[in-house]
Motif scaffolding. Structure first.
Motif, PDB file in Angstrom:
ATOM      1  N   TYR A 181       7.553  14.825   3.076  1.00 48.11           N
ATOM      2  CA  TYR A 181       7.694  13.505   2.446  1.00 48.11           C
ATOM      3  C   TYR A 181       6.938  13.405   1.127  1.00 48.11           C
ATOM      4  O   TYR A 181       6.530  12.320   0.727  1.00 48.11           O
ATOM      5  CB  TYR A 181       7.208  12.416   3.414  1.00 48.11           C
ATOM      6  CG  TYR A 181       8.099  12.285   4.628  1.00 48.11           C
ATOM      7  CD1 TYR A 181       9.413  11.848   4.516  1.00 48.11           C
ATOM      8  CD2 TYR A 181       7.623  12.632   5.886  1.00 48.11           C
ATOM      9  CE1 TYR A 181      10.228  11.744   5.625  1.00 48.11           C
ATOM     10  CE2 TYR A 181       8.440  12.532   7.001  1.00 48.11           C
ATOM     11  CZ  TYR A 181       9.735  12.089   6.862  1.00 48.11           C
ATOM     12  OH  TYR A 181      10.545  11.987   7.963  1.00 48.11           O
TER      13      TYR A 181
ATOM     14  N   TYR B 230      10.016  -5.712   3.950  1.00 48.69           N
ATOM     15  CA  TYR B 230      10.590  -4.468   4.443  1.00 48.69           C
ATOM     16  C   TYR B 230       9.778  -3.281   3.942  1.00 48.69           C
ATOM     17  O   TYR B 230       9.460  -2.362   4.714  1.00 48.69           O
ATOM     18  CB  TYR B 230      12.054  -4.317   3.999  1.00 48.69           C
ATOM     19  CG  TYR B 230      12.615  -2.964   4.347  1.00 48.69           C
ATOM     20  CD1 TYR B 230      13.083  -2.690   5.632  1.00 48.69           C
ATOM     21  CD2 TYR B 230      12.644  -1.931   3.403  1.00 48.69           C
ATOM     22  CE1 TYR B 230      13.571  -1.438   5.962  1.00 48.69           C
ATOM     23  CE2 TYR B 230      13.129  -0.677   3.732  1.00 48.69           C
ATOM     24  CZ  TYR B 230      13.588  -0.441   5.007  1.00 48.69           C
ATOM     25  OH  TYR B 230      14.062   0.794   5.339  1.00 48.69           O
TER      26      TYR B 230
ATOM     27  N   GLU C  95       6.515  -3.034   5.799  1.00 48.99           N
ATOM     28  CA  GLU C  95       6.726  -2.569   7.176  1.00 48.99           C
ATOM     29  C   GLU C  95       7.048  -1.073   7.206  1.00 48.99           C
ATOM     30  O   GLU C  95       6.529  -0.328   8.044  1.00 48.99           O
ATOM     31  CB  GLU C  95       7.882  -3.369   7.800  1.00 48.99           C
ATOM     32  CG  GLU C  95       8.089  -3.114   9.265  1.00 48.99           C
ATOM     33  CD  GLU C  95       9.224  -3.982   9.822  1.00 48.99           C
ATOM     34  OE1 GLU C  95      10.089  -3.392  10.494  1.00 48.99           O
ATOM     35  OE2 GLU C  95       9.232  -5.197   9.581  1.00 48.99           O
ATOM     36  N   TYR C  96       7.876  -0.642   6.282  1.00 53.38           N
ATOM     37  CA  TYR C  96       8.268   0.761   6.160  1.00 53.38           C
ATOM     38  C   TYR C  96       7.051   1.621   5.815  1.00 53.38           C
ATOM     39  O   TYR C  96       6.829   2.681   6.413  1.00 53.38           O
ATOM     40  CB  TYR C  96       9.356   0.866   5.094  1.00 53.38           C
ATOM     41  CG  TYR C  96      10.091   2.174   5.009  1.00 53.38           C
ATOM     42  CD1 TYR C  96      10.510   2.864   6.142  1.00 53.38           C
ATOM     43  CD2 TYR C  96      10.414   2.719   3.768  1.00 53.38           C
ATOM     44  CE1 TYR C  96      11.213   4.054   6.043  1.00 53.38           C
ATOM     45  CE2 TYR C  96      11.119   3.910   3.655  1.00 53.38           C
ATOM     46  CZ  TYR C  96      11.508   4.575   4.797  1.00 53.38           C
ATOM     47  OH  TYR C  96      12.203   5.747   4.702  1.00 53.38           O
TER      48      TYR C  96
ATOM     49  N   LEU D 186       3.952   0.897   6.467  1.00 57.61           N
ATOM     50  CA  LEU D 186       3.066   0.872   7.625  1.00 57.61           C
ATOM     51  C   LEU D 186       3.525   1.897   8.676  1.00 57.61           C
ATOM     52  O   LEU D 186       2.707   2.595   9.278  1.00 57.61           O
ATOM     53  CB  LEU D 186       3.012  -0.528   8.236  1.00 57.61           C
ATOM     54  CG  LEU D 186       2.077  -0.708   9.415  1.00 57.61           C
ATOM     55  CD1 LEU D 186       0.628  -0.432   8.996  1.00 57.61           C
ATOM     56  CD2 LEU D 186       2.197  -2.117   9.980  1.00 57.61           C
ATOM     57  N   LYS D 187       4.826   2.007   8.845  1.00 59.06           N
ATOM     58  CA  LYS D 187       5.383   2.987   9.783  1.00 59.06           C
ATOM     59  C   LYS D 187       4.972   4.402   9.365  1.00 59.06           C
ATOM     60  O   LYS D 187       4.532   5.199  10.194  1.00 59.06           O
ATOM     61  CB  LYS D 187       6.912   2.865   9.806  1.00 59.06           C
ATOM     62  CG  LYS D 187       7.600   3.907  10.645  1.00 59.06           C
ATOM     63  CD  LYS D 187       9.117   3.809  10.491  1.00 59.06           C
ATOM     64  CE  LYS D 187       9.761   5.060  10.972  1.00 59.06           C
ATOM     65  NZ  LYS D 187      10.712   5.665  10.111  1.00 59.06           N
ATOM     66  N   PHE D 188       5.072   4.701   8.080  1.00 64.96           N
ATOM     67  CA  PHE D 188       4.684   6.010   7.578  1.00 64.96           C
ATOM     68  C   PHE D 188       3.179   6.241   7.741  1.00 64.96           C
ATOM     69  O   PHE D 188       2.746   7.321   8.117  1.00 64.96           O
ATOM     70  CB  PHE D 188       5.097   6.183   6.109  1.00 64.96           C
ATOM     71  CG  PHE D 188       6.450   6.791   5.940  1.00 64.96           C
ATOM     72  CD1 PHE D 188       6.601   8.122   5.602  1.00 64.96           C
ATOM     73  CD2 PHE D 188       7.601   6.036   6.145  1.00 64.96           C
ATOM     74  CE1 PHE D 188       7.855   8.690   5.454  1.00 64.96           C
ATOM     75  CE2 PHE D 188       8.861   6.587   5.999  1.00 64.96           C
ATOM     76  CZ  PHE D 188       8.989   7.924   5.663  1.00 64.96           C
ATOM     77  N   LYS D 189       2.403   5.215   7.454  1.00 71.44           N
ATOM     78  CA  LYS D 189       0.945   5.341   7.565  1.00 71.44           C
ATOM     79  C   LYS D 189       0.539   5.605   9.020  1.00 71.44           C
ATOM     80  O   LYS D 189      -0.345   6.426   9.282  1.00 71.44           O
ATOM     81  CB  LYS D 189       0.262   4.072   7.023  1.00 71.44           C
ATOM     82  CG  LYS D 189      -1.230   4.164   6.943  1.00 71.44           C
ATOM     83  CD  LYS D 189      -1.675   5.201   5.919  1.00 71.44           C
ATOM     84  CE  LYS D 189      -3.183   5.145   5.733  1.00 71.44           C
ATOM     85  NZ  LYS D 189      -3.650   6.000   4.676  1.00 71.44           N
ATOM     86  N   LYS D 190       1.202   4.942   9.964  1.00 75.63           N
ATOM     87  CA  LYS D 190       0.903   5.161  11.384  1.00 75.63           C
ATOM     88  C   LYS D 190       1.240   6.595  11.781  1.00 75.63           C
ATOM     89  O   LYS D 190       0.481   7.247  12.499  1.00 75.63           O
ATOM     90  CB  LYS D 190       1.683   4.179  12.261  1.00 75.63           C
ATOM     91  CG  LYS D 190       1.101   2.795  12.290  1.00 75.63           C
ATOM     92  CD  LYS D 190       1.913   1.897  13.213  1.00 75.63           C
ATOM     93  CE  LYS D 190       1.316   0.495  13.241  1.00 75.63           C
ATOM     94  NZ  LYS D 190       2.130  -0.415  14.066  1.00 75.63           N
ATOM     95  N   GLU D 191       2.379   7.082  11.319  1.00 73.26           N
ATOM     96  CA  GLU D 191       2.769   8.453  11.627  1.00 73.26           C
ATOM     97  C   GLU D 191       1.754   9.433  11.021  1.00 73.26           C
ATOM     98  O   GLU D 191       1.355  10.409  11.661  1.00 73.26           O
ATOM     99  CB  GLU D 191       4.178   8.742  11.091  1.00 73.26           C
ATOM    100  CG  GLU D 191       4.754  10.036  11.578  1.00 73.26           C
ATOM    101  CD  GLU D 191       6.229  10.213  11.208  1.00 73.26           C
ATOM    102  OE1 GLU D 191       6.721  11.327  11.434  1.00 73.26           O
ATOM    103  OE2 GLU D 191       6.863   9.276  10.705  1.00 73.26           O
ATOM    104  N   TYR D 192       1.317   9.152   9.806  1.00 74.52           N
ATOM    105  CA  TYR D 192       0.291   9.960   9.147  1.00 74.52           C
ATOM    106  C   TYR D 192      -0.976  10.011   9.994  1.00 74.52           C
ATOM    107  O   TYR D 192      -1.531  11.078  10.252  1.00 74.52           O
ATOM    108  CB  TYR D 192       0.001   9.384   7.757  1.00 74.52           C
ATOM    109  CG  TYR D 192      -1.219   9.954   7.077  1.00 74.52           C
ATOM    110  CD1 TYR D 192      -1.126  11.086   6.282  1.00 74.52           C
ATOM    111  CD2 TYR D 192      -2.474   9.367   7.236  1.00 74.52           C
ATOM    112  CE1 TYR D 192      -2.240  11.616   5.663  1.00 74.52           C
ATOM    113  CE2 TYR D 192      -3.597   9.886   6.625  1.00 74.52           C
ATOM    114  CZ  TYR D 192      -3.468  11.016   5.839  1.00 74.52           C
ATOM    115  OH  TYR D 192      -4.578  11.540   5.231  1.00 74.52           O
TER     116      TYR D 192
ATOM    117  N   GLN E 143      -1.350   9.384  13.209  1.00 73.79           N
ATOM    118  CA  GLN E 143      -1.112  10.078  14.478  1.00 73.79           C
ATOM    119  C   GLN E 143      -1.187  11.600  14.290  1.00 73.79           C
ATOM    120  O   GLN E 143      -1.812  12.305  15.084  1.00 73.79           O
ATOM    121  CB  GLN E 143       0.248   9.699  15.059  1.00 73.79           C
ATOM    122  CG  GLN E 143       0.312   8.317  15.638  1.00 73.79           C
ATOM    123  CD  GLN E 143       1.738   7.940  16.050  1.00 73.79           C
ATOM    124  OE1 GLN E 143       2.714   8.480  15.528  1.00 73.79           O
ATOM    125  NE2 GLN E 143       1.850   7.008  16.976  1.00 73.79           N
TER     126      GLN E 143
END
Length: 176
Positions: A11, A38, A41-42, A44-50, A52
């Motif tokens: 990414y 949006y 939120e998008y 934040l989704k990437f940051k959470k995956e990062y 994890q």
């Protein structure tokens, strides 16, 4: 290397090294008419995956087997060359006695050292991207060493499973 490094490489156009969206990517989303909620939120989704993946890499790192160029030498090359690609002294002595020219031995050594150096460079470049080049090469060699009988048996299974013809190792009309 690490899950996180591979993810960042995958990414790299979207996120920076901290897992946050790059400003250019945010601008691109805005220009494509995505609203701020949006985008947030998008992101934040990437940051959470990062986060994890970062946590996983710290608590449960993936195995990273180390292979050197020497691991890919043939048995006879291992008798002739040291791991750095230089000729072994005993090999040089015996071949000089048998009439091989010193110039040819120097050329053999130069070529093998180049081969080792190239392997090391490619391996380092792949590692930067989170890819274990040595492991990939070893897997490729193992896969290519499957015998004809093993491939034939696998093809029989593949035919029973209605695999596409272009994925089979032999023509499906090959008599067994």
């Amino acid at each position: 290397m690490s899950r996180l490094k591979r993810w960042l490489n995958m990414y790299k156009k979207k996120v920076n090294q901290n897992g946050d969206f790059k400003e250019e990517y945010i601008q691109e989303l805005r220009s494509d008419s995505f609203d701020e909620d949006y985008i947030a939120e998008y992101a934040l989704k990437f940051k959470k995956e990062y986060e994890q993946l970062k946590h996983l890499d710290q608590t449960d790192p993936e195995p990273w087997p180390i292979y050197t160029a020497y691991d890919f030498f043939t048995p006879s090359e291992k008798q002739q060359f040291s791991p750095d690609g230089s000729l072994r002294a005993e090999y040089v002595e015996s071949t000089l006695r048998s009439g091989i020219s010193e110039g040819w031995l120097e050329e053999m050594e130069r070529r093998k050292k180049l081969e080792v150096d190239n392997y090391n460079k490619v391996s380092a470049r792949y590692a930067e991207q989170g890819i274990n080049f040595g492991e990939q090469e070893m897997n490729r060699i193992r896969a290519s060493s499957i015998t004809y009988v093993e491939r034939r048996k696998q093809m029989e299974v593949d035919l029973l499973n209605c695999e596409p013809a272009d994925s089979l190792p032999f023509d499906k009309d090959t008599p067994f």
